[in-house]
Design a protein around this motif. Structure first.
Motif, short mmCIF file in Angstrom:
data_model
loop_
_atom_site.label_atom_id
_atom_site.label_comp_id
_atom_site.label_asym_id
_atom_site.label_seq_id
_atom_site.Cartn_x
_atom_site.Cartn_y
_atom_site.Cartn_z
N ALA A 280 -60.23 44.41 54.21
CA ALA A 280 -59.39 45.43 53.59
C ALA A 280 -60.10 46.79 53.57
O ALA A 280 -59.48 47.82 53.84
CB ALA A 280 -59.03 45.01 52.17
N GLU A 281 -61.40 46.79 53.24
CA GLU A 281 -62.15 48.06 53.22
C GLU A 281 -62.17 48.71 54.60
O GLU A 281 -61.93 49.92 54.73
CB GLU A 281 -63.58 47.80 52.73
CG GLU A 281 -64.42 49.04 52.55
CD GLU A 281 -65.04 49.55 53.84
OE1 GLU A 281 -65.14 50.79 54.02
OE2 GLU A 281 -65.43 48.70 54.67
N SER A 282 -62.42 47.92 55.63
CA SER A 282 -62.44 48.46 56.98
C SER A 282 -61.06 48.95 57.41
O SER A 282 -60.93 50.00 58.05
CB SER A 282 -62.94 47.39 57.97
OG SER A 282 -64.25 46.98 57.65
N THR A 283 -60.02 48.19 57.04
CA THR A 283 -58.66 48.58 57.40
C THR A 283 -58.25 49.87 56.72
O THR A 283 -57.69 50.77 57.36
CB THR A 283 -57.68 47.45 57.02
OG1 THR A 283 -58.06 46.25 57.68
CG2 THR A 283 -56.26 47.82 57.43
N LEU A 284 -58.53 49.97 55.41
CA LEU A 284 -58.17 51.17 54.67
C LEU A 284 -58.95 52.38 55.18
O LEU A 284 -58.40 53.49 55.27
CB LEU A 284 -58.40 50.96 53.18
CG LEU A 284 -57.52 49.91 52.50
CD1 LEU A 284 -57.90 49.77 51.04
CD2 LEU A 284 -56.05 50.28 52.63
N SER A 285 -60.22 52.19 55.51
CA SER A 285 -61.01 53.29 56.06
C SER A 285 -60.50 53.70 57.43
O SER A 285 -60.49 54.87 57.79
CB SER A 285 -62.49 52.88 56.15
OG SER A 285 -63.02 52.65 54.86
N TYR A 286 -60.07 52.72 58.22
CA TYR A 286 -59.50 53.01 59.54
C TYR A 286 -58.23 53.85 59.40
O TYR A 286 -57.96 54.74 60.22
CB TYR A 286 -59.20 51.70 60.25
CG TYR A 286 -58.65 51.86 61.64
CD1 TYR A 286 -59.51 52.03 62.73
CD2 TYR A 286 -57.28 51.85 61.88
CE1 TYR A 286 -59.01 52.18 64.01
CE2 TYR A 286 -56.77 52.01 63.15
CZ TYR A 286 -57.64 52.17 64.22
OH TYR A 286 -57.12 52.33 65.49
#
Length: 275
Positions: free
Chosen positions: A191-197
């Protein structure tokens, strides 16, 4: 399997500690291919991709740790409230079941967009989507255990709900939440990587694997290292957590795990009550 996952996770942690950083902007070194001086090459602003990839791993681990702890603590407290006679648990359980119809990443994206950028805000936004799952899992176990004879014996001598829950029920809940905690950790990393993306993650210039991958989109054909290294380490992080979660799941469902839980239940009956 668990040992392999732990070894990979420790390696990534050490990699993040020793090499992590934001990188120094130097446009004269923009998009340099990997060399001995810069093993991962540089990004669109000339920053070391090695430092930023390691820093992105650190951000993912920190955000996932905060989200996991926050989810487990609040979920356990909510499950304790469910055991209180006058607590309106039906309302909360209905809301909890309704939240399951919303994908966790969509809910996290919505909450992150409202709260704004920031590591702590992002972690809390991710954790909120998992609190209901933890509380539901814990309550499903406590509702069964509350009917056990040793719980009735505790009540007969005047033990309160707080003592019964945290002394007698919590040891039975923890083994079930161990697997769920690792699953939440893995979900929080993704989720963190997706939201940052998507641009709703941590603030610039804080490195994030998702943000690095987003920055690499315009140049991924001419500078493939911008995609390869962050994606590989994100995959490695996911594999390590998946191996740990799978081993916990197998251990919990094995006959030995069930036998241990039965032994714990029997040991909770003190000698004076056996007589």
């Amino acid at each position: 399997m668990r040992k392999i996952g732990v070894i990979i996770l420790v390696f990534l942690l050490l990699f993040a500690i020793f090499f992590g950083g934001e990188g120094i902007v130097d446009t004269s070194k923009r998009l340099l291919s990997p060399t001995l001086e810069e093993p991962f090459g540089t990004d669109t602003l000339g920053r070391s991709l090695l430092e930023r990839t390691a820093g992105g791993i650190a951000v993912s681990l920190i955000a996932a740790s905060i989200a996991t702890v926050f989810s487990l603590v609040l979920g356990l407290l909510l499950s304790y409230l469910y055991t209180l006679p006058r607590f309106p648990k039906e309302i909360f359980l209905s809301v909890s079941d309704s939240m399951k119809s919303i994908p966790s990443i969509v809910l996290a994206l919505f909450l992150a967009s409202i709260s704004g950028p920031g590591l702590m805000k992002l972690s809390i936004a991710i954790s909120i989507s998992h609190i209901s799952d933890v509380s539901r899992t814990a309550y499903s176990r406590t509702s069964v255990l509350l009917k056990e004879g040793y719980i009735e014996a505790e009540r007969s001598i005047g033990a309160g709900s707080f003592r019964i829950f945290f002394r007698h029920l919590l040891p039975h809940i923890i083994p079930y939440l161990a697997f769920q905690g690792v699953s939440i950790f893995l979900s929080a990393v993704i989720a963190e990587s997706t939201l940052s993306y998507l641009g709703s993650g941590v603030q610039v210039p804080t490195p994030s694997l998702g943000a690095i991958l987003s920055e690499a989109r315009p140049v991924m054909l001419s500078s493939p290292w911008m995609i390869i290294f962050p994606a590989f380490f994100l995959l490695l992080l996911g594999v390590s957590l998946s191996l740990i979660a799978l081993s916990l799941s197998e251990a919990d469902s094995s006959p030995e795990g069930s036998h241990k839980r039965k032994l714990v239940r029997v040991s909770k009956i003190s000698p004076d009550r056996k007589s």
